[in-house]
Design a protein around this motif. Structure first.
Motif, short mmCIF file in Angstrom:
data_model
loop_
_atom_site.label_atom_id
_atom_site.label_comp_id
_atom_site.label_asym_id
_atom_site.label_seq_id
_atom_site.Cartn_x
_atom_site.Cartn_y
_atom_site.Cartn_z
N VAL A 1 3.46 -3.66 -7.47
CA VAL A 1 2.11 -4.08 -7.42
C VAL A 1 0.81 -3.59 -8.52
N ASP A 2 0.58 -4.15 -9.84
CA ASP A 2 -0.47 -3.02 -10.59
C ASP A 2 -1.55 -3.63 -11.24
N VAL B 1 4.82 3.27 -1.63
CA VAL B 1 4.56 2.55 -1.37
C VAL B 1 2.51 1.80 -0.77
N GLU B 2 3.24 2.85 -0.51
CA GLU B 2 0.99 1.97 -0.13
C GLU B 2 0.44 2.71 -1.69
N LEU B 3 0.58 3.55 -1.85
CA LEU B 3 0.02 3.87 -2.97
C LEU B 3 -0.08 2.83 -4.37
N THR B 4 1.04 1.72 -4.74
CA THR B 4 1.83 1.50 -5.49
C THR B 4 1.71 0.06 -5.47
N ALA C 1 1.32 -1.88 -1.44
CA ALA C 1 0.33 -2.21 0.03
C ALA C 1 -1.04 -2.11 -0.02
N ALA C 2 -1.53 -1.27 -0.65
CA ALA C 2 -2.77 -1.17 -0.06
C ALA C 2 -2.45 -2.03 -1.97
N PRO C 3 -2.70 -1.83 -2.82
CA PRO C 3 -3.50 -2.96 -3.93
C PRO C 3 -2.88 -4.54 -3.58
N ALA C 4 -1.53 -4.95 -3.03
CA ALA C 4 -1.66 -6.24 -2.49
C ALA C 4 -3.03 -6.80 -1.60
N TRP D 1 -1.64 -9.87 -0.34
CA TRP D 1 -1.12 -9.54 0.85
C TRP D 1 -0.65 -10.39 2.43
N PRO D 2 0.17 -10.81 3.38
CA PRO D 2 1.67 -9.58 2.68
C PRO D 2 2.81 -10.98 1.68
N ARG D 3 2.49 -11.83 0.97
CA ARG D 3 3.17 -11.86 0.46
C ARG D 3 3.86 -11.11 -0.95
N LYS D 4 3.38 -10.00 -1.43
CA LYS D 4 3.57 -9.06 -2.48
C LYS D 4 2.31 -8.25 -1.65
#
Ligand SMILES: [Zn+2]
Length: 463
Positions: free
Chosen positions: A56-57, A365-368, A370-373, A379-382
């Motif tokens: 997620v960017d 995964v958190e940085l790229t 989970a956290a941005p979502a 979240w939690p769709r993405k």
């Protein structure tokens, strides 16, 4: 909609890593378990690979006007490049013209993306001014349109910069409707003085870009933004944080319990001010704001990513061709600001972060993803792999090698800041809502398949 079975992989989310198969139906994760043997239209063998949530960017600038030119990637080329790099969701910026309504701007940006984007996308709204109808429009965009974040610039005087009054009013407005305020934190007034002095001395080369935007101009603006957010009792998200001095203010605010989050970008982790000393005009390719910093700043950012002081890695993907960069040949302040990065974010962060032992795969995964979502209402769709989530997946091969080069990457720009660098770890396949869109380096997705994402908002906090 075709079903998909992913077998023999190791699923990694921000919170867990475990061996399991995964069954996808109607674009969503339907079942996770060991030894699944359901009939499926497509089967992906993930042996030897990790299965990660799609990236997620939350910081891209596709098809963005800058004066009389436009960023080099549109929503088709930019999102396809994103997918090749493992990113399956972007949040771009809609920017109104002076005096234009926010709704008109959103319509314009949605039309740029519709029929072109190949992964799912949302929009932040930039604010140039906070006038008569702005707060009402912010509330309506947040409540009805899924545009739940607003960005203000403390830099670029006469173009995008807002004053303290507008910034403070926007913070209060965002708080009242449950939106999040983003800040581009550089002191535009101070930078303007430094730029004029450099040009008056006849200093016009790209290296002046960094010298006229020293870390103090960023740190001051971050501190001011944090102070105003505290006064407004509103959450704040600092985009593209680049230096240790600015990070120190974020850490102090978080230690006080203030709701402040910050992102950094790969360019601030992997590239330094030395790039501006390249021969001739080559340094122009590295002109972006904030500018590249020093090795000590990189180390501070890596520590922040590992410790949790920094929450997100985004790209600020904003490519301009070398021909467009050349309009600043005789005046560094006329070089369009920005560089390509949407495709290389996860490749670089895996190689330089996970493989180098600075962060583990779950933190990656958190940085790229989970956290941005979570920060931006997706979240939690993405951002995770769970039953019911969109089946946005990256089959990540830790041994896959990529030589970063403009000629073979998919971004529509004629140079790459990392040209020649070899990174290990990358996508063997990329899945968006259950569809395999990239497989072994080949594009499989349908044109324009991306969908606009209405993002969730926070609880409104009436004054
Ligand atoms: Zn940006």
């Amino acid at each position: 909609m075709p079903s998909l079975l992913v077998r023999n992989g190791r699923i990694v989310t921000a919170s867990e890593s475990y061996d399991a198969d995964l069954f996808v139906d109607a674009g969503r994760v339907a079942l996770i378990g060991e030894g699944l043997s359901l009939p499926a239209d497509t089967v992906l063998d993930a042996s030897g690979c990790l299965v990660l949530p799609g990236g997620v960017d939350v910081h891209t600038h596709l098809d963005m006007p800058a004066g009389d030119i436009t960023s080099a990637d549109d929503f088709e080329t930019g999102t396809r490049a994103a997918a090749f790099g493992g990113t399956t969701t972007i949040v771009d910026f809609a920017t109104p013209e002076p005096g234009e309504s926010l709704f008109a701007a959103l319509g314009k940006w949605r039309r740029k993306a519709e029929g072109r984007a190949v992964v799912d996308y949302g929009f932040h709204m930039a604010l140039r001014e906070v006038g008569g109808t702005t707060l009402a429009e912010m509330a309506q965009l947040t409540r009805d349109e899924g545009v739940t974040s607003f960005k203000l610039y403390l830099a670029y005087p006469g173009v995008l910069q807002v004053d303290d009054a507008a910034f403070f009013a926007a913070l209060l407005g965002a708080r009242a409707c449950g939106a999040l305020t983003l800040v581009h934190a550089e002191n535009g007034g101070v930078i303007d003085v430094l730029v004029k002095r450099a040009l008056a001395r006849g200093e016009t080369a790209p290296r002046q870009h960094a010298l006229t935007r020293p870390p103090g101009t960023e740190a001051e603006a971050v501190a001011r933004a944090i102070a105003l957010a505290a006064l407004a009792d509103a959450p704040l998200y600092v985009v593209h944080l680049s230096c240790a001095a600015a990070l120190a203010h974020v850490i102090a605010a978080r230690d006080r319990g203030q709701a402040v989050a910050a992102e950094t970008c790969p360019q601030y982790l992997f590239l330094s001010r030395d790039e501006y000393d390249r021969p001739g005009f080559e340094g122009a390719g590295y002109v972006m704001s904030p500018p590249l910093r020093e090795a000590a700043d990189q180390e501070a950012l890596w520590r922040g990513l590992a410790s949790g002081d920094l929450q997100v890695v985004a790209t600020d993907h904003c490519p301009f061709t070398l021909a467009d960069k050349a309009r600043g040949r005789d005046d560094f302040s006329k070089i369009p600001n920005g560089a390509p990065g949407i495709e290389t974010r996860m490749l670089l962060l895996w190689d330089g972060g996970v493989r180098a032992g600075r962060i583990d795969a779950q933190r990656f995964v958190e940085l790229t993803a989970a956290a941005p979502a979570r920060a931006f209402g997706l979240w939690p769709r993405k951002g995770t792999i769970a039953v019911g989530s969109d089946a946005d997946l990256v089959i990540w091969d830790p041994e896959r090698e990529t030589r970063l080069a403009a000629a073979t990457l998919h971004m529509r720009v004629d140079y790459n800041p990392y040209e020649g660098r070899v990174v290990r770890g990358g996508p063997a396949a990329v899945v968006s809502r259950g569809e395999v869109i990239v497989e072994r380096g080949e594009w499989k997705g349908a044109a324009g398949r991306g969908r606009f994402l209405k993002r969730a908002h926070r609880s409104p906090q009436p004054a």
